[in-house]
Design a protein around this motif. Structure first.
Motif, PDB file in Angstrom:
ATOM      1  N   ASP A 211       0.823  -1.214   0.000  1.00 30.47           N
ATOM      2  CA  ASP A 211       0.000   0.000   0.000  1.00 30.47           C
ATOM      3  C   ASP A 211       0.855   1.262   0.000  1.00 30.47           C
ATOM      4  N   ARG A 212       1.925   1.270   0.770  1.00 30.40           N
ATOM      5  CA  ARG A 212       2.728   2.488   0.967  1.00 30.40           C
ATOM      6  C   ARG A 212       3.684   2.746  -0.199  1.00 30.40           C
ATOM      7  N   GLU A 213       4.505   1.737  -0.553  1.00 29.95           N
ATOM      8  CA  GLU A 213       5.437   1.886  -1.672  1.00 29.95           C
ATOM      9  C   GLU A 213       4.906   1.305  -2.976  1.00 29.95           C
ATOM     10  N   GLY A 214       3.860   0.509  -2.878  1.00 31.58           N
ATOM     11  CA  GLY A 214       3.314  -0.106  -4.076  1.00 31.58           C
ATOM     12  C   GLY A 214       3.864  -1.481  -4.359  1.00 31.58           C
ATOM     13  N   GLU A 215       4.845  -1.928  -3.571  1.00 37.66           N
ATOM     14  CA  GLU A 215       5.486  -3.208  -3.864  1.00 37.66           C
ATOM     15  C   GLU A 215       6.337  -3.650  -2.686  1.00 37.66           C
ATOM     16  N   ALA A 216       6.760  -4.899  -2.742  1.00 37.82           N
ATOM     17  CA  ALA A 216       7.684  -5.444  -1.745  1.00 37.82           C
ATOM     18  C   ALA A 216       8.572  -6.471  -2.441  1.00 37.82           C
ATOM     19  N   PHE A 217       9.819  -6.555  -2.008  1.00 40.74           N
ATOM     20  CA  PHE A 217      10.776  -7.512  -2.570  1.00 40.74           C
ATOM     21  C   PHE A 217      11.275  -8.417  -1.449  1.00 40.74           C
ATOM     22  N   ILE A 218      11.245  -9.724  -1.688  1.00 39.48           N
ATOM     23  CA  ILE A 218      11.678 -10.700  -0.684  1.00 39.48           C
ATOM     24  C   ILE A 218      12.745 -11.591  -1.310  1.00 39.48           C
TER      25      ILE A 218
END
Length: 254
Positions: free
Chosen positions: A128-135
């Motif tokens: 929601d905040r950055e638009g994405e996540a990387f794992i």
């Protein structure tokens, strides 16, 4: 007598089905008409500006932060705690015990409060905040215990400068492949690797050196989580990008 417009000409009812497509013979369209990929309409520097503002609003506006946090907490909750439903009860109990007591508390390279459930909540907030996540999928040096490492969105980039982007990887395992905003892709547009910034931001603006300040991580070792709104979209955008202007006014209101 007819009602006239600002040019003194009689006003007419729109003849177009989509009224917003009307064009003035004097001013043309009200907004510029651009028809191309969303990654070109919102280039890397613009995307980073939107993400930065989104982070600022999340930090300072209680309404925004409360909505994002509650959505994450209610979505995750205890729903992802392992529960075995098969016939081999003994094996199921053993698997549940290992996940709950061994892997879940130790799955993140940072340890501590960053257990599996907390990572899911943080991932939801990041989307929601950055638009994405990387794992990043990794493991311990000894024993090969499976681990995960969250990579902040700002560390996926093409070069030192935040807005820097190139068209082609110059060296390394993915030499010749296309790169845009940190995403390395093949000729079909499929992500095959991610360029991860590992250096010091004080050197922003300098020419990057692959293998020194950057690691090109294969897509098989990285999970990129985002909700695409456009078919050609390569990077995520904040969930409330449509309301950032209004939220800026709220932030400045006294």
């Amino acid at each position: 007598m007819s009602i006239v417009d600002q040019f003194g000409r009689p006003s007419t009812i729109s003849s177009r089905f989509a009224h917003a497509a009307d064009r003035s013979t004097v001013r043309g369209p009200q907004f510029p008409v651009r028809s191309c990929a969303i990654d070109k309409l919102i280039p890397p520097r613009d995307r980073i500006t939107l993400v930065s503002l989104s982070q600022r609003l999340y930090t300072n506006k209680g309404v925004v932060r409360g909505a994002v946090d509650q959505k994450a907490e209610y979505s995750i909750g205890d729903a992802y705690m392992p529960q075995y439903g098969g016939v081999d009860v003994a094996a199921g109990d053993e698997a549940e015990g290992w996940l709950n007591n061994v892997w879940y508390p130790n799955c993140d390279v940072r340890g501590g409060v960053y257990d599996f459930n907390q990572n899911l909540i943080q991932t939801s907030i990041a989307i929601d905040r950055e638009g994405e996540a990387f794992i990043l999928l990794t493991e311990t040096n000894e024993g090969g215990f499976p681990l995960m490492q969250v990579v902040p969105s700002f560390r996926i980039r093409s070069g030192y400068g935040y807005g820097y982007t190139t068209d082609e990887v110059k060296e390394g395992d993915f030499k010749g492949a296309k790169i845009h905003d940190g995403i390395i892709s093949n000729s079909r547009g499929r992500a095959i690797a991610y360029r991860v910034w590992t250096g010091d931001d004080s050197r922003a603006g300098l020419e990057g050196v692959a293998g020194i300040d950057f690691d090109d991580v294969p897509a098989s070792s990285m999970i990129h989580v985002f909700n695409p709104r456009y078919q050609e979209q390569g990077r995520g955008l904040p969930a409330f990008i449509h309301a950032l202007d209004d939220l800026k006014h709220c932030l400045q209101s006294t």
